[in-house]
Design an enzyme around this catalytic site. Structure first.
Site, PDB file in Angstrom:
ATOM      1  CD  GLU A 289      -2.933   1.016   2.403  1.00 54.76           C
ATOM      2  OE1 GLU A 289      -3.016   0.045   3.046  1.00 54.76           O
ATOM      3  OE2 GLU A 289      -3.447   1.964   3.025  1.00 54.76           O
TER       4      GLU A 289
ATOM      5  CE  LYS B 205      -5.634  -1.595   5.723  1.00 54.55           C
ATOM      6  NZ  LYS B 205      -5.073  -0.671   4.884  1.00 54.55           N
TER       7      LYS B 205
ATOM      8  CG  ASP C  51       3.165 -16.058  12.367  1.00 54.21           C
ATOM      9  OD1 ASP C  51       2.037 -15.532  11.894  1.00 54.21           O
ATOM     10  OD2 ASP C  51       2.744 -17.019  13.144  1.00 54.21           O
TER      11      ASP C  51
ATOM     12  CG  HIS D 130      -4.886   6.965  -0.016  1.00 55.13           C
ATOM     13  ND1 HIS D 130      -5.309   6.094   0.500  1.00 55.13           N
ATOM     14  CD2 HIS D 130      -3.825   7.180   1.095  1.00 55.13           C
ATOM     15  CE1 HIS D 130      -5.257   5.684   1.873  1.00 55.13           C
ATOM     16  NE2 HIS D 130      -3.993   6.492   2.233  1.00 55.13           N
TER      17      HIS D 130
HETATM   18  C1  MEV Z   1      -5.937   3.144   5.323  1.00 56.88           C
HETATM   19  O1  MEV Z   1      -4.894   1.983   5.122  1.00 56.88           O
HETATM   20  C2  MEV Z   1      -5.676   3.243   6.754  1.00 56.88           C
HETATM   21  C3  MEV Z   1      -6.702   4.089   7.224  1.00 56.88           C
HETATM   22  O2  MEV Z   1      -7.975   3.911   6.849  1.00 56.88           O
HETATM   23  C4  MEV Z   1      -6.742   4.307   8.829  1.00 56.88           C
HETATM   24  C5  MEV Z   1      -8.008   5.144   9.456  1.00 56.88           C
HETATM   25  O3  MEV Z   1      -9.004   5.176   9.064  1.00 56.88           O
HETATM   26  O4  MEV Z   1      -7.481   5.564  10.796  1.00 56.88           O
HETATM   27  C6  MEV Z   1      -6.639   5.512   6.594  1.00 56.88           C
END
Ligand code: MEV
Length: 444
Positions: free
Chosen positions: A83, A262, A278, A380
């Site tokens: 990413e 995430k 791992d 992004h």
């Molecule tokens: C994208 O990979 C991660 C985000 O969605 C984390 C978040 O929303 O806090 C930008």
């Protein structure tokens, strides 16, 4: 009658690496180029000892999140991830926090738990097992001897009856020092089984480590003076207040907490990949920890507090079980992982967990700061533009030129990228644009 799709022969696993590649090519009609990409010939031997039925390596891009402040030191942290925004976010967050007092970290001793479950236990077996601790410790000591010499080893035992199942659970805690510990934990549990069966009169259901690792915690925090905070038009207290509100939302709403965490794992899992750790075990432990109260919640929290020098500070904090090893498993074998650990100045497992905590916190801070200000999509899409330029056929410095024009125009699809490439280079693109991808229209 429908033709059955062809699949690999049953003896595929037993073929030599070269034979496997040829069989794969013939079965799936792979081109020489595809096979070359998959095969990554030079490392077939290595891939053979790391995975069964090996056909090569899938290389992930590895980049460096430079200048991550971890206590008194700066680290250049290798992250392997597909990413594009992950390293940009980690380094952005780290840069702000570096100038605002830095990030302070901690880690507990690397204690993991292994489990044996026993069924058909007669009454009184829990008490019998509890009373036999020293005998059980003596039984597992040959497996733990080397770890004990390195300062780790047995740390405690817990026996419980799981009432609803009429199953007895024996948990043994082991300090695994610099290892992730799975092999040692599993061997210890299996070594204990015969004695546990004879002491309890029960029957083994299974014996294996728990990936939960609630005792192997690492954390990071910062106290950033509000005047040091800035993101676009949001500056100081208003920015801090929006970040606090965003973090409160992730504390209360599991739907948001998943995305929030995430983002944290963007950095932590990428560090795990870069160092041959791992990722599945690590992530299982982290997400279980995030749900430890019964409701899935964020791993970080943010509050505005009075600072020591009269100015209020934004206090950000992360805590999670971060199961990182620096010896054993793939870590010791994969040359890329070894090089990554060298770039990290060969940390011990606890130090690596602390670095990971700092990366996760910097990553999360950067994501929240972007989300509550201009949003993340602008950044992004700038990064996405370089991918579109590449797919459209741009190479070398043409990639940046096409990407810059795409960003200016604000229309992100392969046709536009290809047309800009033609304009810039004055010739037809020669790249590998995939017509099916083009047809999907990646415009957003
Ligand atoms: C994208 O990979 C991660 C985000 O969605 C984390 C978040 O929303 O806090 C930008």
């Amino acid at each position: 009658m429908r033709d059955e799709p062809r699949v690999l022969p049953r003896n595929f696993r037993k073929l030599t690496a070269e034979q496997r590649l040829q069989t794969l090519r013939d079965t799936y009609d792979l081109s020489a180029e595809e096979l070359q990409m998959l095969g990554y010939r030079g490392n077939l031997d290595l891939s053979e000892i790391m995975t069964e039925s090996a056909v090569g390596f899938l290389a992930l891009p590895m980049g460096i999140a430079a200048g991550i402040p971890v206590d008194e030191l700066l680290y250049d942290v290798p992250l392997a991830v597909e990413e594009p925004s992950v390293i940009a976010a980690a380094t952005y967050g780290a840069r702000i926090l570096r100038g605002a007092g830095g990030i302070h970290t901690w880690a507990s001793e690397p204690v993991m738990t292994t489990q044996v479950y026993l069924s058909d236990c007669p009454e009184g077996s829990v008490e019998k097992l509890r009373a036999a601790e020293s005998q059980i410790v003596a039984e597992i000591s040959p497996v733990l001897a080397a770890m004990q010499r390195r300062g780790g080893g047995y740390r405690g035992m817990d026996v419980e009856l799981l009432q609803d199942l009429a199953v007895v659970r024996v948990q043994i805690d082991i300090d695994v020092r610099d290892a992730m510990g799975a092999n040692l934990l599993n061997s210890t549990a299996e070594q204990a089984v015969p004695l546990l069966e004879s002491l309890s009169g029960g029957r083994k259901v299974f014996a294996i480590l728990s990936n939960a690792a609630p005792k192997r915690l690492a954390g990071a925090e910062f106290h950033a003076p509000l005047s040091r905070l800035r993101r676009g038009k949001l500056v100081g207290r208003p920015l801090a207040e929006r970040i606090v509100l965003a973090s409160r939302i992730a504390e209360c709403d599991p739907m948001r907490a998943v995305t929030h965490n995430k983002g944290i794992m963007n950095g932590i899992s990428s560090l795990a990949s870069a160092t041959g750790n791992d990722t599945r075990g690590l992530e299982a432990a982290v997400h279980a920890y995030a749900a430890r109260t019964g409701s899935y919640a964020s791993l970080t929290s943010y509050r505005i507090e009075a600072g020591p020098h009269g100015e209020d500070v934004l206090h950000g904090r992360l805590e999670a079980p971060l199961v990182f090893g620096v010896v054993g498993g793939a870590v010791g074998i994969h040359p890329g992982a070894r090089a990554a650990l060298k770039v990290l100045r060969k940390p011990g497992a606890m130090q690596l967990a602390r670095i990971a905590a700092a990366v996760g916190l910097a990553q999360n801070f950067a994501a929240l700061a972007a989300l509550v200000s201009e949003g993340i999509q602008a950044g992004h899409m700038r990064l996405h533009a370089t991918r579109l330029a590449y797919i459209a056929g741009a190479r070398g410095d043409l990639i940046e030129k096409v990407a810059a024009r795409l960003s200016l125009g604000g229309v992100y699809n392969i046709e536009t990228a290809a047309s800009m490439l033609r304009d810039i280079s004055g010739e037809q693109p020669t790249g590998t644009a995939d017509p099916s991808e083009s047809a999907q229209k990646t415009e957003v």
